[in-house]
Design a protein around this motif. Structure first.
Motif, PDB file in Angstrom:
ATOM      1  N   UNK A  28      45.365  41.840  45.900  1.00 15.75           N
ATOM      2  CA  UNK A  28      45.927  40.927  44.896  1.00 15.75           C
ATOM      3  C   UNK A  28      45.093  39.642  44.823  1.00 15.75           C
ATOM      4  N   UNK A  29      44.752  39.112  46.001  1.00 16.94           N
ATOM      5  CA  UNK A  29      43.936  37.888  46.020  1.00 16.94           C
ATOM      6  C   UNK A  29      42.542  38.156  45.451  1.00 16.94           C
ATOM      7  N   UNK A  32      43.575  39.226  41.448  1.00 19.29           N
ATOM      8  CA  UNK A  32      44.563  38.373  40.762  1.00 19.29           C
ATOM      9  C   UNK A  32      45.294  39.160  39.663  1.00 19.29           C
ATOM     10  N   UNK A  33      45.365  40.488  39.865  1.00 19.10           N
ATOM     11  CA  UNK A  33      46.035  41.358  38.891  1.00 19.10           C
ATOM     12  C   UNK A  33      47.030  42.226  39.674  1.00 19.10           C
ATOM     13  N   UNK A  34      48.319  41.992  39.457  1.00 20.92           N
ATOM     14  CA  UNK A  34      49.347  42.659  40.266  1.00 20.92           C
ATOM     15  C   UNK A  34      49.293  44.179  40.058  1.00 20.92           C
ATOM     16  N   UNK A  35      49.207  44.615  38.801  1.00 23.16           N
ATOM     17  CA  UNK A  35      49.196  46.056  38.515  1.00 23.16           C
ATOM     18  C   UNK A  35      47.974  46.744  39.133  1.00 23.16           C
ATOM     19  N   UNK A  93      46.340  36.887  36.302  1.00 24.63           N
ATOM     20  CA  UNK A  93      47.060  35.660  36.002  1.00 24.63           C
ATOM     21  C   UNK A  93      46.093  34.477  36.053  1.00 24.63           C
ATOM     22  N   UNK A  98      48.465  31.336  39.548  1.00 21.61           N
ATOM     23  CA  UNK A  98      48.306  31.840  40.914  1.00 21.61           C
ATOM     24  C   UNK A  98      48.640  30.753  41.930  1.00 21.61           C
TER      25      UNK A  98
ATOM     26  N   UNK B  40      49.052  32.498  48.678  1.00 21.45           N
ATOM     27  CA  UNK B  40      48.701  33.908  48.457  1.00 21.45           C
ATOM     28  C   UNK B  40      49.767  34.811  49.085  1.00 21.45           C
ATOM     29  N   UNK B  43      52.913  34.669  46.968  1.00 23.88           N
ATOM     30  CA  UNK B  43      52.701  35.395  45.701  1.00 23.88           C
ATOM     31  C   UNK B  43      52.762  36.907  45.946  1.00 23.88           C
ATOM     32  N   UNK B  47      55.345  39.517  44.461  1.00 24.60           N
ATOM     33  CA  UNK B  47      54.863  40.626  43.624  1.00 24.60           C
ATOM     34  C   UNK B  47      55.289  41.968  44.197  1.00 24.60           C
ATOM     35  N   UNK B  50      59.035  42.598  43.431  1.00 28.72           N
ATOM     36  CA  UNK B  50      59.497  42.462  42.038  1.00 28.72           C
ATOM     37  C   UNK B  50      60.107  43.791  41.581  1.00 28.72           C
ATOM     38  N   UNK B  57      56.248  47.865  32.388  1.00 27.61           N
ATOM     39  CA  UNK B  57      54.992  47.602  33.096  1.00 27.61           C
ATOM     40  C   UNK B  57      53.836  47.472  32.108  1.00 27.61           C
ATOM     41  N   UNK B  61      49.783  49.480  27.087  1.00 34.08           N
ATOM     42  CA  UNK B  61      49.073  50.706  27.454  1.00 34.08           C
ATOM     43  C   UNK B  61      49.734  51.925  26.807  1.00 34.08           C
TER      44      UNK B  61
END
Lengths: 180, 152
Positions: A28-29, A32-35, A93, A98, B40, B43, B47, B50, B57, B61
């Motif tokens: 993630x770090x 920076x994109x959760x998906x 994000x 962030x 971090x 976060x 995440x 969630x 989602x 797409x």
């Protein structure tokens, strides 16, 4: 299923439970994109599961998993054939967003704002790092890994890790210093 | 002999690995990096926990997939239509070519039959004339007599 396979499955399940958060956090770090981080984390454990029988325990499980995660991230970047962060910027994000995730352990509102600003500056500096510098920096200062562990996870020697880390820190210092 | 300044020697610089040690960093940078690490972690925890809504989602797409599937289906239908048309055209061409060939063959056969009939007629005419030359006419003696009387 044989006894040995049953034991191996239980061991792997324990490894997943113990290290999944750390792998996800690193990805993630990095992205920076959760998906994307979730997808790469799943791929990482899928790959680890396939190769679990070949894991001889030369390094710790987290180092082995981190190595897989780093390679997946690199492959993803190569497959996209574009600048990783340039791509990530479209789905990821914002730096400010962030930096929002700051635990409220600062005493005053002013300190909170200041801390938020500083974290955003670090994110900005991290954005400007090369892929290796960023990986090494995140492993050292987010995952708090030892230099030897980082060297094993990245496949670099310790001297190279130190050099990358030193350059990354210099850029972070410059970013922080320039904004003061 | 050392060329180093006396002051430099008296202030030992920390080794590189010490510079990179979070415990040895200057307090401001150390605090900032700690805040960065905590942010971090917070976060990532948020995440990871969630709620996951499969439809929420990636609606973009999904839309893209639907669009791509629609395009692919359209292409398949178009290709099918075009290939059917081409196939029908090809079959018609073959049918026309076969009809033309049959017509040509029948014309050739008719011409051949005509030629044969003409040949047979010629042959009969030739035979008739040959026979006529070899055998005298039945009235020839009477005609000869008449011509004798006239001369007299």
């Amino acid at each position: 299923m044989s006894m040995a396979q049953d034991v191996a499955a239980q061991e792997f399940s324990a490894v997943v439970s113990a290290h999944r958060p750390q792998i996800f956090r690193f990805l993630l770090a990095s992205t920076r994109d959760v998906d994307l981080a979730e997808t790469l984390t799943q791929e990482c454990f899928l790959k680890a599961h396939r190769n679990w029988a070949g894991f001889r325990g030369d390094s710790t499980a987290i180092t082995w998993l981190m190595r897989i995660a780093i390679n997946l991230q690199k492959d993803h970047w190569r497959n996209r054939r574009i600048q990783f962060w340039r791509h990530a910027r479209t789905n990821s994000v914002d730096i400010d967003e962030a930096g929002e995730w700051l635990p409220s352990n600062e005493s005053s509102a002013e300190q909170k704002v200041l801390a938020h600003e500083r974290v955003a500056q670090v994110w900005k500096a991290v954005e400007g790092l090369s892929e290796r510098q960023r990986t090494v920096f995140l492993l050292r200062f987010v995952e708090e890994q030892e230099l030897s562990e980082i060297a094993r996870a990245t496949g670099l020697n310790e001297g190279t890790v130190k050099a990358h880390l030193s350059r990354a820190l210099a850029k972070v210092r410059t970013e922080l210093g320039g904004k003061r | 002999m050392s060329f180093k300044n006396q002051n430099e020697q008296s202030v030992p610089r920390p080794a590189l690995h010490q510079q990179l040690d979070p415990e040895v960093l200057d307090p401001a940078l150390k605090a900032t990096l700690a805040s960065f690490r905590l942010s971090v972690h917070a976060w990532a925890d948020a995440a990871a926990s969630r709620p996951r809504l499969p439809q929420a989602i990636s609606p973009h797409r999904n839309r893209l997939w639907r669009l791509a599937a629609g395009c692919a289906l359209g292409c398949v239908l178009l290709a099918g239509g075009v290939s059917t048309g081409v196939y029908q055209h090809h079959r018609n061409q073959i049918r026309i070519a076969q009809a033309l060939e049959a017509q040509h063959q029948s014309q050739l056969a008719a011409a051949r039959a005509n030629q044969q009939a003409r040949d047979e007629e010629d042959l009969l005419a030739k035979v008739d004339s040959d026979i006529a030359r070899q055998t005298p006419s039945a009235m020839e003696p009477l005609a000869r007599l008449m011509s004798d009387d006239e001369t007299r």
